[in-house]
Motif scaffolding. Structure first.
Motif, PDB file in Angstrom:
ATOM      1  N   SER A 216      -0.244   4.108  -7.179  1.00  0.00           N
ATOM      2  CA  SER A 216       0.163   2.707  -7.324  1.00  0.00           C
ATOM      3  C   SER A 216       0.611   2.428  -8.757  1.00  0.00           C
ATOM      4  CB  SER A 216      -0.966   1.760  -6.904  1.00  0.00           C
ATOM      5  OG  SER A 216      -2.116   1.928  -7.705  1.00  0.00           O
ATOM      6  N   MET A 217       0.014   3.106  -9.726  1.00  0.00           N
ATOM      7  CA  MET A 217       0.447   2.952 -11.122  1.00  0.00           C
ATOM      8  C   MET A 217       1.888   3.448 -11.278  1.00  0.00           C
ATOM      9  SD  MET A 217      -0.393   2.030 -14.287  1.00  0.00           S
ATOM     10  CE  MET A 217      -2.158   2.102 -14.467  1.00  0.00           C
ATOM     11  N   ASN A 218       2.214   4.574 -10.666  1.00  0.00           N
ATOM     12  CA  ASN A 218       3.585   5.098 -10.722  1.00  0.00           C
ATOM     13  C   ASN A 218       4.568   4.143 -10.049  1.00  0.00           C
ATOM     14  OD1 ASN A 218       2.792   7.430 -12.048  1.00  0.00           O
ATOM     15  ND2 ASN A 218       2.598   8.627 -10.175  1.00  0.00           N
ATOM     16  N   ALA A 219       4.204   3.649  -8.869  1.00  0.00           N
ATOM     17  CA  ALA A 219       5.070   2.716  -8.152  1.00  0.00           C
ATOM     18  C   ALA A 219       5.222   1.418  -8.934  1.00  0.00           C
ATOM     19  CB  ALA A 219       4.504   2.437  -6.759  1.00  0.00           C
TER      20      ALA A 219
ATOM     21  N   VAL B  74       0.313  -3.770  -5.966  1.00  0.00           N
ATOM     22  CA  VAL B  74       0.464  -2.425  -5.409  1.00  0.00           C
ATOM     23  C   VAL B  74      -0.884  -1.710  -5.441  1.00  0.00           C
ATOM     24  CG1 VAL B  74       1.726  -0.245  -5.552  1.00  0.00           C
ATOM     25  CG2 VAL B  74       2.835  -2.362  -6.295  1.00  0.00           C
ATOM     26  N   ILE B  75      -1.250  -1.105  -4.294  1.00  0.00           N
ATOM     27  CA  ILE B  75      -2.528  -0.398  -4.167  1.00  0.00           C
ATOM     28  C   ILE B  75      -2.292   0.979  -3.553  1.00  0.00           C
ATOM     29  CG2 ILE B  75      -3.072  -1.343  -1.866  1.00  0.00           C
ATOM     30  CD1 ILE B  75      -6.020  -1.656  -2.941  1.00  0.00           C
TER      31      ILE B  75
ATOM     32  N   ASP C 186       0.872  -1.181   0.000  1.00  0.00           N
ATOM     33  CA  ASP C 186       0.000   0.000   0.000  1.00  0.00           C
ATOM     34  C   ASP C 186       0.906   1.228   0.000  1.00  0.00           C
ATOM     35  OD1 ASP C 186      -1.719   2.152   0.749  1.00  0.00           O
ATOM     36  OD2 ASP C 186      -3.037   0.771   1.826  1.00  0.00           O
ATOM     37  N   VAL C 187       0.858   2.023  -1.073  1.00  0.00           N
ATOM     38  CA  VAL C 187       1.774   3.158  -1.203  1.00  0.00           C
ATOM     39  C   VAL C 187       1.168   4.483  -0.728  1.00  0.00           C
ATOM     40  CG1 VAL C 187       3.144   2.098  -3.041  1.00  0.00           C
ATOM     41  CG2 VAL C 187       1.195   3.530  -3.656  1.00  0.00           C
TER      42      VAL C 187
ATOM     43  N   THR D 139       1.916  -6.066 -10.221  1.00  0.00           N
ATOM     44  CA  THR D 139       0.558  -5.861 -10.716  1.00  0.00           C
ATOM     45  C   THR D 139      -0.040  -4.657  -9.995  1.00  0.00           C
ATOM     46  OG1 THR D 139       0.264  -8.240 -11.090  1.00  0.00           O
ATOM     47  CG2 THR D 139      -1.728  -6.906 -10.975  1.00  0.00           C
ATOM     48  N   ASN D 140      -0.581  -3.716 -10.753  1.00  0.00           N
ATOM     49  CA  ASN D 140      -1.240  -2.546 -10.178  1.00  0.00           C
ATOM     50  C   ASN D 140      -2.702  -2.877  -9.896  1.00  0.00           C
ATOM     51  OD1 ASN D 140      -1.408   0.333  -9.498  1.00  0.00           O
ATOM     52  ND2 ASN D 140      -2.760   0.435 -11.262  1.00  0.00           N
TER      53      ASN D 140
END
Length: 98
Positions: free
Chosen positions: A69-72, A61-62, A23-24, A84-85
């Protein structure tokens, strides 16, 4: 880069609660409610902590809505992680939160 819906993520977590979920969101957002299995690695600290991530398993990643999460996820993908995003993030999550 791979993506998954929150509904698909919930089914995966029911099958395997040891799923590698990151979780970012920032610490205060995470504290306000998160998926039990999620480890908090805020995007603001992500670059410094990427070496702490487990490369032996796929990573999901959420974030709140899917942008961070897309960037991470893109960053991890560029480093060779199996990532996986989670589309829609916590705003789309219908499962339990802690």
């Amino acid at each position: 880069m791979k993506t998954i819906t929150t509904t698909e993520l919930e089914a995966l977590l029911q099958a395997d609660d040891s799923l590698n979920l990151i979780d970012v969101r920032e610490v205060d957002e995470y504290a306000g409610g998160h998926i039990k299995q999620a480890k908090n690695v805020p995007l603001s600290e992500f670059g410094a902590k990427v070496d702490e991530l487990d490369r032996s398993k796929p990573i999901h990643v959420i974030c709140a809505a899917g942008g961070r999460s897309m960037n991470a996820s893109a960053y991890l993908d560029s480093l060779g992680f199996d990532v996986t995003n989670v589309d829609g993030g916590m705003m789309s999550w219908q499962g339990e939160v802690e």
